[in-house]
Structure formats: C-alpha cells, structure tokens
Write a protein that holds these residues in place. Sequence first.
Motif, PDB file in Angstrom:
ATOM      1  N   ALA A   1      15.207  66.969  36.714  1.00 23.32           N
ATOM      2  CA  ALA A   1      15.410  65.512  37.301  1.00 23.32           C
ATOM      3  C   ALA A   1      14.283  65.335  38.191  1.00 23.32           C
ATOM      4  N   ALA A   2      13.624  66.408  38.999  1.00 22.67           N
ATOM      5  CA  ALA A   2      12.547  66.133  39.837  1.00 22.67           C
ATOM      6  C   ALA A   2      11.388  65.638  38.830  1.00 22.67           C
ATOM      7  N   SER A   3      11.233  66.367  37.842  1.00 21.95           N
ATOM      8  CA  SER A   3      10.079  65.922  36.977  1.00 21.95           C
ATOM      9  C   SER A   3       9.898  64.649  36.417  1.00 21.95           C
ATOM     10  N   ALA A   4      11.159  64.297  36.059  1.00 20.25           N
ATOM     11  CA  ALA A   4      11.349  62.767  35.737  1.00 20.25           C
ATOM     12  C   ALA A   4      11.146  61.758  36.777  1.00 20.25           C
ATOM     13  N   LEU A   5      11.767  62.057  37.832  1.00 22.39           N
ATOM     14  CA  LEU A   5      11.452  61.187  39.024  1.00 22.39           C
ATOM     15  C   LEU A   5       9.973  61.145  39.476  1.00 22.39           C
ATOM     16  N   ALA A   6       9.474  62.268  39.252  1.00 24.65           N
ATOM     17  CA  ALA A   6       8.065  61.994  39.731  1.00 24.65           C
ATOM     18  C   ALA A   6       7.238  61.245  38.759  1.00 24.65           C
ATOM     19  N   THR A   7       7.654  61.264  37.542  1.00 20.49           N
ATOM     20  CA  THR A   7       7.091  60.290  36.550  1.00 20.49           C
ATOM     21  C   THR A   7       7.302  58.808  36.834  1.00 20.49           C
ATOM     22  N   VAL A   8       8.548  58.728  37.549  1.00 20.07           N
ATOM     23  CA  VAL A   8       8.835  57.208  37.774  1.00 20.07           C
ATOM     24  C   VAL A   8       7.958  56.914  39.098  1.00 20.07           C
ATOM     25  N   LEU A   9       7.788  57.761  40.038  1.00 22.55           N
ATOM     26  CA  LEU A   9       7.073  57.415  41.133  1.00 22.55           C
ATOM     27  C   LEU A   9       5.692  57.261  41.018  1.00 22.55           C
ATOM     28  N   LYS A  10       5.127  57.931  39.906  1.00 22.01           N
ATOM     29  CA  LYS A  10       3.663  57.764  39.620  1.00 22.01           C
ATOM     30  C   LYS A  10       3.608  56.355  38.683  1.00 22.01           C
ATOM     31  N   ARG A  11       4.366  56.165  38.083  1.00 20.34           N
ATOM     32  CA  ARG A  11       4.316  54.922  36.995  1.00 20.34           C
ATOM     33  C   ARG A  11       4.834  53.573  37.270  1.00 20.34           C
ATOM     34  N   ASN A  12       5.995  53.545  38.134  1.00 23.18           N
ATOM     35  CA  ASN A  12       6.543  52.532  38.344  1.00 23.18           C
ATOM     36  C   ASN A  12       6.029  51.768  39.590  1.00 23.18           C
ATOM     37  N   HIS A  13       5.687  50.630  39.863  1.00 25.25           N
ATOM     38  CA  HIS A  13       4.922  49.912  40.695  1.00 25.25           C
ATOM     39  C   HIS A  13       5.937  48.812  41.327  1.00 25.25           C
ATOM     40  N   CYS A  14       7.145  49.054  41.239  1.00 23.33           N
ATOM     41  CA  CYS A  14       8.077  47.833  41.674  1.00 23.33           C
ATOM     42  C   CYS A  14       9.195  48.377  42.656  1.00 23.33           C
ATOM     43  N   ILE A  15       9.579  49.650  42.363  1.00 24.22           N
ATOM     44  CA  ILE A  15      10.563  50.219  43.162  1.00 24.22           C
ATOM     45  C   ILE A  15      10.229  50.288  44.569  1.00 24.22           C
ATOM     46  N   GLN A  16      11.008  49.561  45.635  1.00 23.31           N
ATOM     47  CA  GLN A  16      10.785  49.679  46.883  1.00 23.31           C
ATOM     48  C   GLN A  16      11.539  50.392  47.735  1.00 23.31           C
ATOM     49  N   SER A  17      12.832  50.789  47.374  1.00 25.06           N
ATOM     50  CA  SER A  17      13.772  51.567  48.013  1.00 25.06           C
ATOM     51  C   SER A  17      14.436  52.764  46.985  1.00 25.06           C
ATOM     52  N   PHE A  18      14.407  53.961  47.470  1.00 33.77           N
ATOM     53  CA  PHE A  18      14.400  54.944  46.542  1.00 33.77           C
ATOM     54  C   PHE A  18      15.442  55.925  47.393  1.00 33.77           C
ATOM     55  N   SER A  19      16.687  56.035  46.828  1.00 36.99           N
ATOM     56  CA  SER A  19      17.664  57.160  47.515  1.00 36.99           C
ATOM     57  C   SER A  19      17.816  58.054  47.023  1.00 36.99           C
ATOM     58  N   LEU A  20      17.645  59.078  47.256  1.00 36.01           N
ATOM     59  CA  LEU A  20      17.700  60.547  46.378  1.00 36.01           C
ATOM     60  C   LEU A  20      18.744  61.595  47.598  1.00 36.01           C
ATOM     61  N   GLU A  21      19.530  60.841  48.199  1.00 29.07           N
ATOM     62  CA  GLU A  21      20.178  61.560  49.170  1.00 29.07           C
ATOM     63  C   GLU A  21      21.335  62.615  48.556  1.00 29.07           C
ATOM     64  N   TRP A  22      21.741  63.529  48.927  1.00 30.51           N
ATOM     65  CA  TRP A  22      22.637  64.330  48.438  1.00 30.51           C
ATOM     66  C   TRP A  22      22.489  64.823  47.264  1.00 30.51           C
ATOM     67  N   ASN A  23      21.143  65.475  47.130  1.00 26.96           N
ATOM     68  CA  ASN A  23      20.815  66.182  45.730  1.00 26.96           C
ATOM     69  C   ASN A  23      20.479  67.639  46.013  1.00 26.96           C
ATOM     70  N   SER A  24      19.931  68.290  45.205  1.00 28.59           N
ATOM     71  CA  SER A  24      19.385  69.522  45.599  1.00 28.59           C
ATOM     72  C   SER A  24      17.837  69.805  45.351  1.00 28.59           C
ATOM     73  N   LEU A  25      17.077  68.837  45.426  1.00 35.30           N
ATOM     74  CA  LEU A  25      15.754  68.549  44.973  1.00 35.30           C
ATOM     75  C   LEU A  25      14.905  69.713  45.948  1.00 35.30           C
ATOM     76  N   GLY A  26      15.249  70.128  46.966  1.00 33.25           N
ATOM     77  CA  GLY A  26      14.505  71.026  47.795  1.00 33.25           C
ATOM     78  C   GLY A  26      14.446  72.510  47.253  1.00 33.25           C
ATOM     79  N   THR A  27      15.703  72.664  46.580  1.00 30.11           N
ATOM     80  CA  THR A  27      15.804  74.126  46.349  1.00 30.11           C
ATOM     81  C   THR A  27      14.852  74.690  45.570  1.00 30.11           C
ATOM     82  N   ASP A  28      14.139  74.130  44.580  1.00 31.42           N
ATOM     83  CA  ASP A  28      13.075  74.537  43.766  1.00 31.42           C
ATOM     84  C   ASP A  28      11.864  73.969  44.358  1.00 31.42           C
ATOM     85  N   GLU A  29      10.882  74.823  45.071  1.00 27.45           N
ATOM     86  CA  GLU A  29       9.812  74.478  45.720  1.00 27.45           C
ATOM     87  C   GLU A  29       8.898  73.674  44.579  1.00 27.45           C
ATOM     88  N   ASP A  30       8.615  74.348  43.302  1.00 30.91           N
ATOM     89  CA  ASP A  30       7.650  73.766  42.495  1.00 30.91           C
ATOM     90  C   ASP A  30       8.224  72.473  42.113  1.00 30.91           C
TER      91      ASP A  30
END
Length: 112
Positions: free
Chosen positions: A36-65
């Motif tokens: 999911a982090a990889s897919a979300l990174a692509t969204v962040l790189k290519r989508n220029h309309c999203i202004q509010s992004f909530s990723l609360e209560w996930n486990s994105l920080g458990t894999d440092e890479d």
Amino acid sequence: DCYTTEEGCQALCSGITHNTTLRSLNMKGNNLRRKAASALATVLKRNHCIQSFSLEWNSLGTDEDAFAMLMEGLAVNTSILHLDLRNNHITHLGARQLALALVQNRTVQQID
C-alpha cells in the motif's frame, strides 16, 4: 475503517492517481503496509488535487523502506495541505524521513 486489503488499496490508488476532482482521501484504519505504501507514494507523486490525506491507524511505519517510499512521494507532492499519520508505528528513522520530506515539500500546512 473498512479494512481494505493491500491489494484493494493498490486497485483504489490506480484509479485515484490521475483523478482531478477528489480533494480528500481517508484511508484510516486499514492496517496498510508495504504494498500500500508503494501505491500511496505513486498517488502522492502524480495526483495534484488531493488536499487532505488521512492515513491514521495503519502500519505504514513498521517497514522503514516502505515508509521511505511514501515520504519520497510526499516530498514532491504539490497539493497536500493536511496529512494525518497518527498511529502508524513510525520509527526514529521514519520521523527523520518525514522531516526530510517536509524540507522539500512546500504545501503541507498541518500534520497530525
């Protein structure tokens, strides 16, 4: 809090990447990780309309890479104003990666 799988997140992100009307994306509470982090990174790189992004209560920080990929996306994003990363198990290294991304990012105004 819909417990979207990593594969579900990838499919959703493929549609959101080039969307030009979505302003807010709430992916709270899905236990998202590496894929999911990889897919979300692509969204962040290519989508220029999203202004509010909530990723609360996930486990994105458990894999440092994976978190590094996400932060690379944040660094170049030009639309996010509010980012919610609460309760993602972000490590000291992850916090450093976030700080480095914020040095480059010129739009983020609020982080939770």
